[in-house]
Design an enzyme around this catalytic site. Structure first.
Site, PDB file in Angstrom:
ATOM      1  N   GLY A  98     -10.982 -23.173  13.449  1.00  0.00           N
ATOM      2  CA  GLY A  98     -11.218 -23.611  12.078  1.00  0.00           C
ATOM      3  C   GLY A  98     -12.380 -22.846  11.484  1.00  0.00           C
ATOM      4  O   GLY A  98     -13.188 -22.270  12.221  1.00  0.00           O
ATOM      5  N   GLN A 129     -19.404 -21.032   6.062  1.00  0.00           N
ATOM      6  CA  GLN A 129     -19.758 -20.315   7.300  1.00  0.00           C
ATOM      7  C   GLN A 129     -19.751 -18.799   7.112  1.00  0.00           C
ATOM      8  O   GLN A 129     -20.331 -18.077   7.918  1.00  0.00           O
ATOM      9  CB  GLN A 129     -18.818 -20.712   8.453  1.00  0.00           C
ATOM     10  N   CYS A 134     -18.921 -24.987  17.596  1.00  0.00           N
ATOM     11  CA  CYS A 134     -18.927 -24.514  16.221  1.00  0.00           C
ATOM     12  C   CYS A 134     -19.306 -23.040  16.214  1.00  0.00           C
ATOM     13  O   CYS A 134     -20.247 -22.643  16.902  1.00  0.00           O
ATOM     14  CB  CYS A 134     -19.929 -25.313  15.399  1.00  0.00           C
ATOM     15  N   LEU A 135     -18.574 -22.261  15.442  1.00  0.00           N
ATOM     16  CA  LEU A 135     -18.875 -20.822  15.382  1.00  0.00           C
ATOM     17  C   LEU A 135     -20.266 -20.576  14.791  1.00  0.00           C
ATOM     18  O   LEU A 135     -20.847 -19.518  15.036  1.00  0.00           O
ATOM     19  CB  LEU A 135     -17.810 -20.098  14.558  1.00  0.00           C
ATOM     20  N   HIS A 189     -14.602 -32.102  11.148  1.00  0.00           N
ATOM     21  CA  HIS A 189     -15.655 -31.117  11.472  1.00  0.00           C
ATOM     22  C   HIS A 189     -15.812 -30.134  10.300  1.00  0.00           C
ATOM     23  O   HIS A 189     -16.926 -29.850   9.867  1.00  0.00           O
ATOM     24  CB  HIS A 189     -15.281 -30.398  12.772  1.00  0.00           C
ATOM     25  N   GLU A 190     -14.677 -29.634   9.799  1.00  0.00           N
ATOM     26  CA  GLU A 190     -14.731 -28.662   8.687  1.00  0.00           C
ATOM     27  C   GLU A 190     -15.208 -29.319   7.400  1.00  0.00           C
ATOM     28  O   GLU A 190     -15.967 -28.724   6.637  1.00  0.00           O
ATOM     29  CB  GLU A 190     -13.356 -28.015   8.457  1.00  0.00           C
ATOM     30  N   HIS A 228     -18.837 -29.425   7.157  1.00  0.00           N
ATOM     31  CA  HIS A 228     -19.447 -28.159   6.717  1.00  0.00           C
ATOM     32  C   HIS A 228     -19.586 -28.120   5.187  1.00  0.00           C
ATOM     33  O   HIS A 228     -20.551 -27.571   4.665  1.00  0.00           O
ATOM     34  CB  HIS A 228     -18.604 -26.954   7.168  1.00  0.00           C
TER      35      HIS A 228
HETATM   36  O1  GNR Z   1     -13.462 -23.092  16.985  1.00  0.00           O
HETATM   37  C1  GNR Z   1     -13.825 -24.265  16.863  1.00  0.00           C
HETATM   38  N1  GNR Z   1     -13.504 -25.171  17.827  1.00  0.00           N
HETATM   39  C2  GNR Z   1     -13.689 -26.534  17.686  1.00  0.00           C
HETATM   40  C3  GNR Z   1     -13.553 -27.333  18.818  1.00  0.00           C
HETATM   41  C4  GNR Z   1     -13.708 -28.687  18.728  1.00  0.00           C
HETATM   42  C5  GNR Z   1     -13.997 -29.279  17.524  1.00  0.00           C
HETATM   43  C6  GNR Z   1     -14.154 -28.504  16.387  1.00  0.00           C
HETATM   44  C7  GNR Z   1     -13.989 -27.141  16.463  1.00  0.00           C
HETATM   45  S1  GNR Z   1     -14.153 -26.183  15.032  1.00  0.00           S
HETATM   46  C8  GNR Z   1     -14.659 -24.652  15.711  1.00  0.00           C
HETATM   47  C9  GNR Z   1     -14.722 -23.581  14.646  1.00  0.00           C
HETATM   48  C10 GNR Z   1     -15.766 -23.966  13.635  1.00  0.00           C
HETATM   49  O2  GNR Z   1     -16.948 -23.874  13.821  1.00  0.00           O
HETATM   50  N2  GNR Z   1     -15.355 -24.464  12.509  1.00  0.00           N
HETATM   51  O3  GNR Z   1     -16.234 -24.871  11.591  1.00  0.00           O
HETATM   52 NI    NI Z   2     -17.996 -25.470  12.671  1.00  0.00          NI
END
Ligand code: GNR
Ligand code: NI
Length: 174
Positions: free
Chosen positions: A46, A51, A94-95, A136-137, A140
């Site tokens: 995601g 980001q 999270c990236l 999660h997104e 952000h």
């Molecule tokens: O790549 C991602 N893996 C992930 C694993 C578990 C819960 C959420 C994520 S999102 C993350 C990519 C990211 O940072 N998206 O904002």
């Molecule tokens: Ni993230």
């Protein structure tokens, strides 16, 4: 399409609240294409526009990447209609918080409305991993990172580690 640079914590831009998109035009679609390419290259499942430094309410997701089989999802201006009371736990990464993982509790289902890649109004009921990733997104878009749900001590330790890594990288570049 082009790869964009993923910002990492600590970075004030990641804490900005993203702004609704006025309409899905060619420029927005180009941004979504770039985001998807950047996400696949990372690799991640995601990515939110903030980001890559763009404070717009846009998310791309692909949670079932198997070789060759792509299943990209695009969410513009997503809004939660309803979340379940039941929580589920996933180990999140999270990236923008590279190399760090933690178990986070979130509602196990969510019902959202959004605009798709073509600007059409859509709704989706998500559960499991997809529901977790959407939330999660969407965090952000509010400037929230998963480490914000950890204890103050854990969060501080992670941020210290990341800023140290950043400084070391800068030193090598210079
Ligand atoms: O790549 C991602 N893996 C992930 C694993 C578990 C819960 C959420 C994520 S999102 C993350 C990519 C990211 O940072 N998206 O904002
Ligand atoms: Ni993230």
């Amino acid at each position: 399409m082009a790869l964009r640079k993923i910002l990492t914590e600590p970075n004030k831009i990641l804490r900005q609240k993203s702004i609704p998109v006025e309409g899905v035009d060619k420029d927005m679609q180009k941004l979504m294409d770039d985001m998807l390419e950047t996400m696949y290259a990372a690799p991640g499942i995601g990515l939110a526009a903030i980001q890559v430094g763009v404070p717009k309410r846009i998310i791309v997701l692909d949670i079932q990447q198997k070789e060759g089989q792509k299943n990209p999802l695009f969410f513009v201006n997503p809004e939660i209609i309803e979340k379940s009371k039941n929580l589920t736990t996933y180990e999140e990464g999270c990236l923008s918080v590279p190399g760090q993982f933690a178990e986070i509790d979130r509602p196990d289902q969510c019902h959202i409305k959004y605009l798709d890649y073509d600007g059409n109004k859509k709704e989706m009921k998500a559960e499991g991993m997809l529901a977790t990733c959407i939330q999660h997104e969407m965090d952000h878009l509010e400037g929230i990172l998963f480490i914000d749900y950890l204890s103050k001590l854990k969060k501080t330790m992670i941020i210290k580690k990341l800023s140290k890594q950043k400084k070391e990288l800068e030193r090598i570049v210079v």
